[in-house]
Structures are given as C-alpha cells and as structure tokens.
Design a protein around this motif. Sequence first.
Motif, short mmCIF file in Angstrom:
data_model
loop_
_atom_site.label_atom_id
_atom_site.label_comp_id
_atom_site.label_asym_id
_atom_site.label_seq_id
_atom_site.Cartn_x
_atom_site.Cartn_y
_atom_site.Cartn_z
N ASN A 158 0.83 -1.21 0.00
CA ASN A 158 0.00 0.00 0.00
C ASN A 158 0.86 1.26 0.00
O ASN A 158 0.53 2.23 -0.68
CB ASN A 158 -0.96 0.00 1.19
CG ASN A 158 -2.17 -0.86 0.93
OD1 ASN A 158 -3.00 -0.55 0.10
ND2 ASN A 158 -2.25 -1.99 1.63
N LEU A 159 1.93 1.24 0.78
CA LEU A 159 2.85 2.39 0.78
C LEU A 159 3.45 2.59 -0.60
O LEU A 159 3.50 3.71 -1.13
CB LEU A 159 3.98 2.18 1.79
CG LEU A 159 3.75 2.67 3.20
CD1 LEU A 159 4.89 2.25 4.11
CD2 LEU A 159 3.57 4.16 3.24
N PHE A 160 3.91 1.51 -1.18
CA PHE A 160 4.53 1.58 -2.50
C PHE A 160 3.53 2.12 -3.52
O PHE A 160 3.84 3.02 -4.30
CB PHE A 160 5.05 0.21 -2.93
CG PHE A 160 5.59 0.19 -4.32
CD1 PHE A 160 6.86 0.67 -4.58
CD2 PHE A 160 4.82 -0.29 -5.37
CE1 PHE A 160 7.37 0.68 -5.88
CE2 PHE A 160 5.31 -0.28 -6.67
CZ PHE A 160 6.59 0.20 -6.92
N GLU A 161 2.34 1.57 -3.52
CA GLU A 161 1.31 1.98 -4.47
C GLU A 161 0.92 3.44 -4.28
O GLU A 161 0.81 4.21 -5.24
CB GLU A 161 0.07 1.08 -4.33
CG GLU A 161 -0.98 1.31 -5.37
CD GLU A 161 -0.53 0.95 -6.79
OE1 GLU A 161 -1.09 1.52 -7.73
OE2 GLU A 161 0.38 0.13 -6.95
N ALA A 162 0.76 3.86 -3.03
CA ALA A 162 0.38 5.25 -2.75
C ALA A 162 1.46 6.22 -3.21
O ALA A 162 1.17 7.23 -3.87
CB ALA A 162 0.12 5.42 -1.25
N LEU A 163 2.69 5.92 -2.87
CA LEU A 163 3.78 6.81 -3.25
C LEU A 163 3.97 6.84 -4.77
O LEU A 163 4.26 7.88 -5.35
CB LEU A 163 5.08 6.41 -2.54
CG LEU A 163 5.07 6.64 -1.03
CD1 LEU A 163 6.34 6.08 -0.41
CD2 LEU A 163 4.90 8.10 -0.70
N LYS A 164 3.77 5.68 -5.40
CA LYS A 164 3.88 5.62 -6.86
C LYS A 164 2.81 6.49 -7.50
O LYS A 164 3.10 7.29 -8.40
CB LYS A 164 3.76 4.17 -7.34
CG LYS A 164 3.88 4.02 -8.85
CD LYS A 164 3.82 2.58 -9.29
CE LYS A 164 2.36 2.22 -9.41
NZ LYS A 164 2.09 0.92 -10.00
N LEU A 165 1.57 6.37 -7.04
CA LEU A 165 0.48 7.17 -7.61
C LEU A 165 0.70 8.66 -7.34
O LEU A 165 0.50 9.49 -8.24
CB LEU A 165 -0.86 6.72 -7.03
CG LEU A 165 -1.33 5.33 -7.44
CD1 LEU A 165 -2.56 4.93 -6.63
CD2 LEU A 165 -1.62 5.28 -8.93
N LEU A 166 1.13 9.00 -6.13
CA LEU A 166 1.40 10.40 -5.82
C LEU A 166 2.52 10.94 -6.71
O LEU A 166 2.43 12.05 -7.23
CB LEU A 166 1.77 10.57 -4.35
CG LEU A 166 0.62 10.56 -3.35
CD1 LEU A 166 1.16 10.59 -1.93
CD2 LEU A 166 -0.32 11.73 -3.59
N ARG A 167 3.56 10.15 -6.86
CA ARG A 167 4.70 10.58 -7.67
C ARG A 167 4.27 10.82 -9.12
O ARG A 167 4.63 11.82 -9.74
CB ARG A 167 5.80 9.53 -7.59
CG ARG A 167 7.15 10.02 -8.05
CD ARG A 167 8.25 9.01 -7.78
NE ARG A 167 8.54 8.93 -6.35
CZ ARG A 167 8.51 7.81 -5.63
NH1 ARG A 167 8.23 6.66 -6.18
NH2 ARG A 167 8.78 7.83 -4.36
N ILE A 168 3.47 9.92 -9.66
CA ILE A 168 3.00 10.07 -11.05
C ILE A 168 2.15 11.33 -11.18
O ILE A 168 2.34 12.13 -12.10
CB ILE A 168 2.21 8.82 -11.49
CG1 ILE A 168 3.16 7.63 -11.67
CG2 ILE A 168 1.45 9.08 -12.79
CD1 ILE A 168 2.45 6.29 -11.83
N ASP A 169 1.22 11.51 -10.25
CA ASP A 169 0.36 12.69 -10.30
C ASP A 169 1.15 13.97 -10.10
O ASP A 169 0.89 14.98 -10.74
CB ASP A 169 -0.76 12.59 -9.25
CG ASP A 169 -1.83 11.56 -9.64
OD1 ASP A 169 -1.88 11.19 -10.83
OD2 ASP A 169 -2.59 11.14 -8.76
N ILE A 170 2.12 13.93 -9.21
CA ILE A 170 2.96 15.11 -8.97
C ILE A 170 3.74 15.47 -10.23
O ILE A 170 3.86 16.64 -10.59
CB ILE A 170 3.91 14.88 -7.78
CG1 ILE A 170 3.12 14.90 -6.48
CG2 ILE A 170 5.01 15.94 -7.73
CD1 ILE A 170 3.91 14.43 -5.27
N LEU A 171 4.24 14.46 -10.92
CA LEU A 171 4.99 14.72 -12.15
C LEU A 171 4.09 15.36 -13.21
O LEU A 171 4.52 16.24 -13.95
CB LEU A 171 5.63 13.44 -12.67
CG LEU A 171 6.80 12.92 -11.85
CD1 LEU A 171 7.27 11.57 -12.38
CD2 LEU A 171 7.95 13.91 -11.82
N HIS A 172 2.82 14.94 -13.25
CA HIS A 172 1.89 15.56 -14.19
C HIS A 172 1.64 17.01 -13.82
O HIS A 172 1.65 17.88 -14.68
CB HIS A 172 0.55 14.79 -14.22
CG HIS A 172 0.65 13.47 -14.90
ND1 HIS A 172 0.66 13.33 -16.26
CD2 HIS A 172 0.75 12.22 -14.40
CE1 HIS A 172 0.76 12.06 -16.58
NE2 HIS A 172 0.81 11.35 -15.47
#
Length: 195
Positions: A158-172
Amino acid sequence: MSLGAGELQMLYDLHGKHFDHLMNIGLRFGRSREDIKDIINQMFLDFIDQQVQLNTISNHKAYLSISFRRRLIDIDRENKKQQQILDMITPDAAYEPGMDEKSDNAQDIVDRAKKIKLLYEKLPPRCQKVIQLKFYEGLTTEQIAKKTGLSVRSVYNNLFEALKLLRIDILHVQAAQRKSLSSLFFIICLLFAGK
C-alpha cells in the motif's frame, strides 16, 4: 618482485640530483615550496610502490620532468573538480532573498501542499490510511500492520502503491506548471500539518 638495493640507490641519487629542477617546475606552477617537496617525495615513493625500473630509461631528467608535470596537472584537475563540487553545494553567502521572493516561495509551498492534498484524497482509503500513519504519525511498518490489521507485506504494498500514484500525479502537475517540487516527504508533512 621488489626493487633491489641498486635500484633504490638509483632512485635516491636521482631524487638528489633532480630535486632542484623539479622544485623549479613546481614553482612555475605556482605551488609553495612545502607542497612541491611533498609532491616530489610522493612521486618517488610511488615509483618504489609501482616498481618503476628507472635503469631502463635513457633520459632520467626528461622522464622525471614529464612525470612531475603530469602529477601537478592531475592534482590541479582534482582540485578544480573538488572546488566545482563545493561551489555546487555551498550556497552563495552574498545572496539574500528579498521579502517578495520569500513570500512567493511560501505561497508556492502552500499551493503545492493544496494540490498534493487533492492528489492524496484521490488515493484509495487504505493507501491514505497507511500514508497518514507512516508520514504523519511516524509509525513503523510493523506498527502500522498491528494498528490496521493488515499484514506487513500489505502495508509495504500500500505504501509503494500510494507513493507511486502520488509521484506520477505530482509529475503531471509539475510538467503542467514547469516548476520543481520540494521533496515528497516535506510536502506530505505539510499536508497533514493542516489537519
């Protein structure tokens, strides 16, 4: 195989014979006498370590001169590299941002925190909970597992998935604004500071 007594004596003789010549080369490079002595002595010690067979060299003065110049150039290059690294990591002491710039930076951080909060709220509830426990409450993965009833592996996932999604959205968001973000951890802390 190490250097014999004859080769060591030859190195000692060459050191004495060409020391002044090497000293003059070093002075032309703008070095202090103490630095030059150290560099000359280190060069001869390296000759011993590398087992350089000087008896096979026909022009000792030229060999020593070229070796010494190359050593000085290498030292200068290394010093320049180190200075460049120091210049990159040392802030300019003369620069002091004005109040407008400080205010703009503070407003940028607040704006980014709001955008991160919106991105955070788009995460699945389980990911939100794990992020909050990890970064806001400072719990370890094992403590989060115990508190939520999830397995340790699920907490990691869950941590990995959350950080991955946040990172992707932040990059956008970042690509759209063409501004750099502060570290993800800092912004997540800001996110929870308002709660």
